[in-house]
Design an enzyme around this catalytic site. Sequence first.
Site, PDB file in Angstrom:
ATOM      1  N   LYS A 166      -2.833  -7.865  -7.950  1.00 39.82           N
ATOM      2  CA  LYS A 166      -3.594  -7.757  -6.697  1.00 39.82           C
ATOM      3  C   LYS A 166      -3.006  -6.651  -5.821  1.00 39.82           C
ATOM      4  O   LYS A 166      -1.927  -6.790  -5.268  1.00 39.82           O
ATOM      5  CB  LYS A 166      -3.559  -9.085  -5.909  1.00 39.82           C
ATOM      6  N   PRO A 167      -3.732  -5.524  -5.696  1.00 35.83           N
ATOM      7  CA  PRO A 167      -3.259  -4.469  -4.801  1.00 35.83           C
ATOM      8  C   PRO A 167      -3.568  -4.813  -3.346  1.00 35.83           C
ATOM      9  O   PRO A 167      -4.304  -5.754  -3.059  1.00 35.83           O
ATOM     10  CB  PRO A 167      -4.074  -3.252  -5.250  1.00 35.83           C
TER      11      PRO A 167
ATOM     12  N   TRP B 272       0.804  -1.230   0.000  1.00 33.48           N
ATOM     13  CA  TRP B 272       0.000   0.000   0.000  1.00 33.48           C
ATOM     14  C   TRP B 272       0.836   1.279   0.000  1.00 33.48           C
ATOM     15  O   TRP B 272       0.269   2.370   0.016  1.00 33.48           O
ATOM     16  CB  TRP B 272      -0.936   0.003   1.225  1.00 33.48           C
ATOM     17  N   ASN B 273       2.144   1.194   0.018  1.00 33.84           N
ATOM     18  CA  ASN B 273       2.915   2.445   0.177  1.00 33.84           C
ATOM     19  C   ASN B 273       3.078   3.216  -1.139  1.00 33.84           C
ATOM     20  O   ASN B 273       3.017   4.439  -1.153  1.00 33.84           O
ATOM     21  CB  ASN B 273       4.261   2.191   0.860  1.00 33.84           C
TER      22      ASN B 273
ATOM     23  N   GLY C 228       6.455  -6.667  -0.640  1.00 28.23           N
ATOM     24  CA  GLY C 228       5.783  -6.569   0.660  1.00 28.23           C
ATOM     25  C   GLY C 228       6.747  -6.930   1.771  1.00 28.23           C
ATOM     26  O   GLY C 228       7.969  -6.840   1.619  1.00 28.23           O
ATOM     27  N   SER C 229       6.181  -7.377   2.878  1.00 25.10           N
ATOM     28  CA  SER C 229       6.996  -7.625   4.073  1.00 25.10           C
ATOM     29  C   SER C 229       7.714  -8.983   3.985  1.00 25.10           C
ATOM     30  O   SER C 229       7.327  -9.860   3.203  1.00 25.10           O
ATOM     31  CB  SER C 229       6.109  -7.589   5.308  1.00 25.10           C
TER      32      SER C 229
ATOM     33  N   GLU D  77      11.849  -3.266  11.163  1.00 26.11           N
ATOM     34  CA  GLU D  77      11.502  -2.202  10.204  1.00 26.11           C
ATOM     35  C   GLU D  77      10.302  -1.432  10.754  1.00 26.11           C
ATOM     36  O   GLU D  77       9.206  -1.969  10.839  1.00 26.11           O
ATOM     37  CB  GLU D  77      11.138  -2.861   8.866  1.00 26.11           C
TER      38      GLU D  77
ATOM     39  N   CYS E 163      10.213   1.349   1.368  1.00 35.11           N
ATOM     40  CA  CYS E 163      11.020   0.162   1.700  1.00 35.11           C
ATOM     41  C   CYS E 163      12.472   0.557   1.935  1.00 35.11           C
ATOM     42  O   CYS E 163      13.125   0.061   2.848  1.00 35.11           O
ATOM     43  CB  CYS E 163      10.918  -0.880   0.601  1.00 35.11           C
TER      44      CYS E 163
ATOM     45  N   GLU F  87      10.453  -8.706  -3.557  1.00 35.54           N
ATOM     46  CA  GLU F  87      11.065  -7.433  -3.141  1.00 35.54           C
ATOM     47  C   GLU F  87      10.507  -7.144  -1.756  1.00 35.54           C
ATOM     48  O   GLU F  87       9.333  -6.793  -1.617  1.00 35.54           O
ATOM     49  CB  GLU F  87      10.700  -6.339  -4.131  1.00 35.54           C
ATOM     50  N   LEU F  88      11.359  -7.305  -0.756  1.00 32.18           N
ATOM     51  CA  LEU F  88      10.848  -7.338   0.619  1.00 32.18           C
ATOM     52  C   LEU F  88      11.301  -6.129   1.427  1.00 32.18           C
ATOM     53  O   LEU F  88      11.840  -5.165   0.895  1.00 32.18           O
ATOM     54  CB  LEU F  88      11.261  -8.657   1.269  1.00 32.18           C
TER      55      LEU F  88
HETATM   56  P1  NAD Z   1       2.375  -7.124   3.298  1.00 34.31           P
HETATM   57  O1  NAD Z   1       3.434  -8.135   3.147  1.00 34.31           O
HETATM   58  O2  NAD Z   1       1.495  -7.167   4.489  1.00 34.31           O
HETATM   59  O3  NAD Z   1       1.378  -7.150   2.035  1.00 34.31           O
HETATM   60  C1  NAD Z   1       1.831  -7.031   0.721  1.00 34.31           C
HETATM   61  C2  NAD Z   1       0.777  -7.584  -0.230  1.00 34.31           C
HETATM   62  O4  NAD Z   1       0.613  -8.991  -0.007  1.00 34.31           O
HETATM   63  C3  NAD Z   1      -0.619  -6.989  -0.059  1.00 34.31           C
HETATM   64  O5  NAD Z   1      -1.235  -6.901  -1.318  1.00 34.31           O
HETATM   65  C4  NAD Z   1      -1.311  -8.020   0.814  1.00 34.31           C
HETATM   66  O6  NAD Z   1      -2.723  -7.972   0.710  1.00 34.31           O
HETATM   67  C5  NAD Z   1      -0.758  -9.304   0.237  1.00 34.31           C
HETATM   68  N1  NAD Z   1      -0.789 -10.475   1.120  1.00 34.31           N
HETATM   69  C6  NAD Z   1      -0.953 -10.528   2.468  1.00 34.31           C
HETATM   70  N2  NAD Z   1      -0.845 -11.803   2.903  1.00 34.31           N
HETATM   71  C7  NAD Z   1      -0.595 -12.569   1.800  1.00 34.31           C
HETATM   72  C8  NAD Z   1      -0.358 -13.962   1.604  1.00 34.31           C
HETATM   73  N3  NAD Z   1      -0.362 -14.832   2.623  1.00 34.31           N
HETATM   74  N4  NAD Z   1      -0.110 -14.399   0.352  1.00 34.31           N
HETATM   75  C9  NAD Z   1      -0.083 -13.529  -0.698  1.00 34.31           C
HETATM   76  N5  NAD Z   1      -0.287 -12.192  -0.553  1.00 34.31           N
HETATM   77  C10 NAD Z   1      -0.550 -11.720   0.671  1.00 34.31           C
HETATM   78  O7  NAD Z   1       3.108  -5.704   3.181  1.00 34.31           O
HETATM   79  P2  NAD Z   1       2.485  -4.253   3.368  1.00 34.31           P
HETATM   80  O8  NAD Z   1       2.254  -3.996   4.820  1.00 34.31           O
HETATM   81  O9  NAD Z   1       1.363  -4.077   2.411  1.00 34.31           O
HETATM   82  O10 NAD Z   1       3.716  -3.351   2.834  1.00 34.31           O
HETATM   83  C11 NAD Z   1       4.780  -2.954   3.620  1.00 34.31           C
HETATM   84  C12 NAD Z   1       5.984  -3.838   3.394  1.00 34.31           C
HETATM   85  O11 NAD Z   1       6.348  -3.830   2.021  1.00 34.31           O
HETATM   86  C13 NAD Z   1       7.222  -3.320   4.119  1.00 34.31           C
HETATM   87  O12 NAD Z   1       7.897  -4.399   4.714  1.00 34.31           O
HETATM   88  C14 NAD Z   1       8.065  -2.705   3.017  1.00 34.31           C
HETATM   89  O13 NAD Z   1       9.430  -2.612   3.300  1.00 34.31           O
HETATM   90  C15 NAD Z   1       7.766  -3.631   1.899  1.00 34.31           C
HETATM   91  N6  NAD Z   1       8.111  -3.008   0.609  1.00 34.31           N
HETATM   92  C16 NAD Z   1       9.200  -3.479  -0.077  1.00 34.31           C
HETATM   93  C17 NAD Z   1       9.576  -2.872  -1.276  1.00 34.31           C
HETATM   94  C18 NAD Z   1      10.754  -3.353  -2.069  1.00 34.31           C
HETATM   95  O14 NAD Z   1      10.859  -3.000  -3.247  1.00 34.31           O
HETATM   96  N7  NAD Z   1      11.665  -4.118  -1.509  1.00 34.31           N
HETATM   97  C19 NAD Z   1       8.832  -1.800  -1.775  1.00 34.31           C
HETATM   98  C20 NAD Z   1       7.740  -1.354  -1.034  1.00 34.31           C
HETATM   99  C21 NAD Z   1       7.386  -1.972   0.156  1.00 34.31           C
END
Ligand code: NAD
Length: 467
Positions: free
Chosen positions: A165-166, A141-142, A216-217, A369, A272, A238-239
């Site tokens: 999927k957003p 969501w960022n 994501g995370s 983080e 991130c 990309e975490l």
């Molecule tokens: P998140 O991991 O909670 O969610 C990311 C996405 O995955 C969302 O669309 C979410 O709905 C989906 N999701 C949740 N559970 C899932 C599952 N079990 N299987 C598949 N998809 C699932 O992350 P967030 O809170 O939305 O975003 C913040 C994180 O993203 C931070 O850790 C940040 O550092 C990271 N991030 C990394 C980068 C990068 O390029 N390395 C860029 C931006 C954000």
Amino acid sequence: MPTSEPDRVPGGRAACFAVVDPATGETFDEAPDQHPDDLDAVVGRAHRAWHGWRADPAARTTALRVAADTVEKAGDDLARLLTREQGKPLAESYAEIARTVARLRYFADLAPRTRRITDGRPVHSEIRWRSLGPVAAIVPWNFPLQLAAAKFAPALAAGNTVVLKPSPFTPLATRLLCSLLATVLPEDVLTVVTGHEPLGARLASHPGIRHVTFTGSVPTGRSVAEAAAAPLARVTLELGGNDAAVLLDDVEVDRIADRLFWAAFRNCGQVCMAVKRVYAPARLHAEVVEALAQRARTVAVGPGLDPATRLGPVNNAPQLARVERLTKQAAADGARAAAGGHRMDGPGYFFAPTILTDVPPGSPVVTEEQFGPVLPVLPYRSLDEAVDAANGTGFGLGGSVWGTDLDRAEAVADRLECGTAWINHHAETSLAQPFAGARNSGVGVAGGLWGLYGNLRPFVVHRPQEP
Ligand code: NAD
């Protein structure tokens, strides 16, 4: 429309879910809550659309260029919606849309190279490149639009189709983006699905998906890798990051303070590769803390739609609770807030920009983080100590070194265990560079030609050389 609307409500599940404006904490719209069972039809259509899309590279280039123009023209509507659901200042939404357009234009013109190789025997091998099939793109969501485009632009340019999927916190601007793209792309080439878990998990494990590209995370990234193991789909992850900024003893604090502050606080720290920890020489530590705290106390915090705002709210209630928990834990560990340190009064998910000093190095606000407007500033006595601390978490996304002697700064940057290191700035990237986290921060490579090849498979033809 490229969106796949829910046509039923299994098990009493609501057909739509609420989308909250983080500046008010109030629901302002809703998005379809799609059931995971809907994915069979969505992925099936993406598979059928792949056959036509992969066949004509020139048509893809044209379509992606037109797509970029179309998004650019809709900048006003997209920017307001993005600010409304994400919280960022309107100027940052416009900048995000410009980066979205730039990704479409960049990948529109990028093509893999067919080439012949030999190992000295009278046979030659020709390497051609083939697309993979439907790609699942899962984003946080960022930066909903920019990160989506960073995935679908190379995947589409390579000849794949995409199911996007957003995050359920930010589905609306993505839906608008995809409905605009549907006017210029063939049907089912790019489809957006919205809803709560297990929608993402089911998408990542769907047997029709050939590549899962996820941002994501770290914990969710692990689940995605496990899910994609069943169909043996390729994964690009990309975490999260916990980037350190190491200030050297020849740094001019006044000259870098603004840049350093914004490297930590842009997008309310929800980046991130934001600076998430600062290491300052003990002699300069108090000066650095004060320079950053002065900016944190005076920066204009408010709703993103207010033109005076420089820092918006945290995007969502769980993230706000996390930022608050880490800050309280740091205080309990002995830290002192030189600025902020608390939620702000009034509606919305606002947290006062916070500079922490006297933070024990083992406090979770340093080792985890925080992903919010809170920055610990730690003193160091020797450069080795600073480099060890910078490298001392499991993360490895980025890092930066700040000083006057650029050669010395570069030598220190070379010791950082991360994917990208910067000198005297942080988080700027080029569309042409590889983007890959080290250690827990990622698997696979995105960006530039590497990002294109990450969406292709080599196909090799051997034939004897002509006599
Ligand atoms: P998140 O991991 O909670 O969610 C990311 C996405 O995955 C969302 O669309 C979410 O709905 C989906 N999701 C949740 N559970 C899932 C599952 N079990 N299987 C598949 N998809 C699932 O992350 P967030 O809170 O939305 O975003 C913040 C994180 O993203 C931070 O850790 C940040 O550092 C990271 N991030 C990394 C980068 C990068 O390029 N390395 C860029 C931006 C954000």
